[in-house]
Design a protein around this motif. Sequence first.
Motif, PDB file in Angstrom:
ATOM      1  N   HIS A  96     -13.880   6.191  -1.787  1.00 39.57           N
ATOM      2  CA  HIS A  96     -13.159   7.022  -2.755  1.00 39.57           C
ATOM      3  C   HIS A  96     -13.068   6.300  -4.101  1.00 39.57           C
ATOM      4  O   HIS A  96     -13.224   6.914  -5.167  1.00 39.57           O
TER       5      HIS A  96
ATOM      6  N   LEU B 140      -9.088  10.025  -5.152  1.00 40.33           N
ATOM      7  CA  LEU B 140      -8.230   9.246  -4.259  1.00 40.33           C
ATOM      8  C   LEU B 140      -7.385  10.131  -3.352  1.00 40.33           C
ATOM      9  O   LEU B 140      -6.941   9.688  -2.291  1.00 40.33           O
TER      10      LEU B 140
ATOM     11  N   LEU C 163     -10.365   3.329   1.552  1.00 34.91           N
ATOM     12  CA  LEU C 163     -10.278   3.515   0.102  1.00 34.91           C
ATOM     13  C   LEU C 163     -11.621   3.307  -0.586  1.00 34.91           C
ATOM     14  O   LEU C 163     -11.915   3.979  -1.589  1.00 34.91           O
TER      15      LEU C 163
ATOM     16  N   LEU D 126      -4.621   9.134  -0.454  1.00 31.58           N
ATOM     17  CA  LEU D 126      -4.864   7.847   0.203  1.00 31.58           C
ATOM     18  C   LEU D 126      -3.939   6.763  -0.363  1.00 31.58           C
ATOM     19  O   LEU D 126      -3.722   6.708  -1.577  1.00 31.58           O
TER      20      LEU D 126
ATOM     21  N   HIS E 147      -6.280   0.163   5.393  1.00 32.02           N
ATOM     22  CA  HIS E 147      -6.477   1.068   4.262  1.00 32.02           C
ATOM     23  C   HIS E 147      -7.681   0.749   3.382  1.00 32.02           C
ATOM     24  O   HIS E 147      -8.252   1.662   2.770  1.00 32.02           O
TER      25      HIS E 147
ATOM     26  N   TRP F  45       0.837  -1.201   0.000  1.00 25.84           N
ATOM     27  CA  TRP F  45       0.000   0.000   0.000  1.00 25.84           C
ATOM     28  C   TRP F  45       0.872   1.253   0.000  1.00 25.84           C
ATOM     29  O   TRP F  45       1.769   1.384   0.828  1.00 25.84           O
TER      30      TRP F  45
ATOM     31  N   VAL G 210      -3.089   3.280  -1.939  1.00 28.01           N
ATOM     32  CA  VAL G 210      -3.806   2.305  -2.745  1.00 28.01           C
ATOM     33  C   VAL G 210      -2.952   1.042  -2.833  1.00 28.01           C
ATOM     34  O   VAL G 210      -1.751   1.068  -2.556  1.00 28.01           O
TER      35      VAL G 210
ATOM     36  N   PRO H 203      -7.732  -0.125  -7.177  1.00 28.61           N
ATOM     37  CA  PRO H 203      -8.697   0.596  -6.341  1.00 28.61           C
ATOM     38  C   PRO H 203      -9.931  -0.229  -6.011  1.00 28.61           C
ATOM     39  O   PRO H 203     -10.785   0.222  -5.245  1.00 28.61           O
TER      40      PRO H 203
END
Length: 230
Positions: free
Chosen positions: A218, A131, A215, A134, A211, A114, A136, A176
């Motif tokens: 988004h 995004l 995510l 953040l 995470h 990530w 990914v 994503p």
Amino acid sequence: MKSCLAIRHVAFEDLGAFEPVLRNAGYQVVYRDAGWDDLARIDPLTPDLMVVLGGPIGAYDGALYPFLEDELRLIGARLAAGTPLLGLCLGAQLMARALGARVAPNPAGKEIGWAPLGLTAAGQASPLGELGDLPVLHWHGDVFDLPAGCLPLASTGPTPNQAFRHGRALALQFHPEVTARGFERWLIGHAAEIGAAGLSVPALRAATATHAARLEPHGARLLARFLDGD
């Protein structure tokens, strides 16, 4: 009802968090499995949307996996027609190859884990702007050159080209769509690769638990903007 055809290479790399977004947007989702379903029989322009998902093979491995040539023809036809197409990881690499760009192993090695993206100005104005900074999920060993005439949208240190767009087509090297629940299947399916890379399963699981849930909304907004033609 609109139609979405998703080409899947391994069962655990599916649409993930993107599937409910597509269904809520009025799409009927149908999967076709590369290496099992006859991709040559698909009319590339019939689906309203085509999504080409990830997988642990190379976009240049057509001699080993002949179905890749059928995929490249499907992708090339949609790119030429300007119809909506979304490529994730291997799907993005196949898009780059269909547009004449080089795809090859990354000299920097595999990028697994990530990390946030560095967005270009075009990337910030695109659906990827949803995004922000953040982290990914990255899970790839190959990289692609930016195809001629395409807008670069994002990068990371190990991977100069993380995303590009070509008309109504969007190529994303990263993931994503991943969910924390679905990621457990990745840890099983990619066990050999994780071990060879010297990575920690508990660490990957913990990072995903941190995470993935952040995510997901988004990523949903990213996809919604893409579906709206942004």
